[in-house]
Scaffold this motif. Sequence first.
Motif: not given
Length: 147
Positions: A12-17, A26-32, A52-60
């Motif tokens: 989460i720290e790197q994703v937040g950056e 941006p989303w907050s670290r808490k949101s992730f 971490i070079l990238g990320y993605c997310g999905l809500w089903n």
Amino acid sequence: MLEIREMTEYDIEQVGEIEESIFSVPWSRKSFQEALNKENTIYLVAESDGKILGYCGLWNIIGEGEITNVAVRSEYRRKKIARALLEQLLATGKEKGVEAFTLEVRESNTGAILLYESLGFVHEGIRKNFYEKPQENAIIMWKRQLD
């Protein structure tokens, strides 16, 4: 070597950056963290040598996958990382019962639009003034027929 894997709280720290470097709201670290703790979500990262070079997310949501985030560090773009993340996200979503995928993208984000189209997404509408800073419309895209 690039590895696509599930996001963990340690990422989460790197994703937040990355999130803060790319998005004007941006989303907050808490949101992730909250997203990771939900049963109906899939969050993936692309990692190389501990970075971490990238990320993605999905809500089903009842068989429909809403893709919430897709981001790659600016210095690693155009290396097919977003494509690798999305291909894995679509495959994992399909395994978990997702029958159709949707997302919003800024009208001006031609590169992302072309990527989504190449993965089978089609334009199905516009959300007026969806984005802030700067204000811009979003194109709503869907992928309804799964390979």
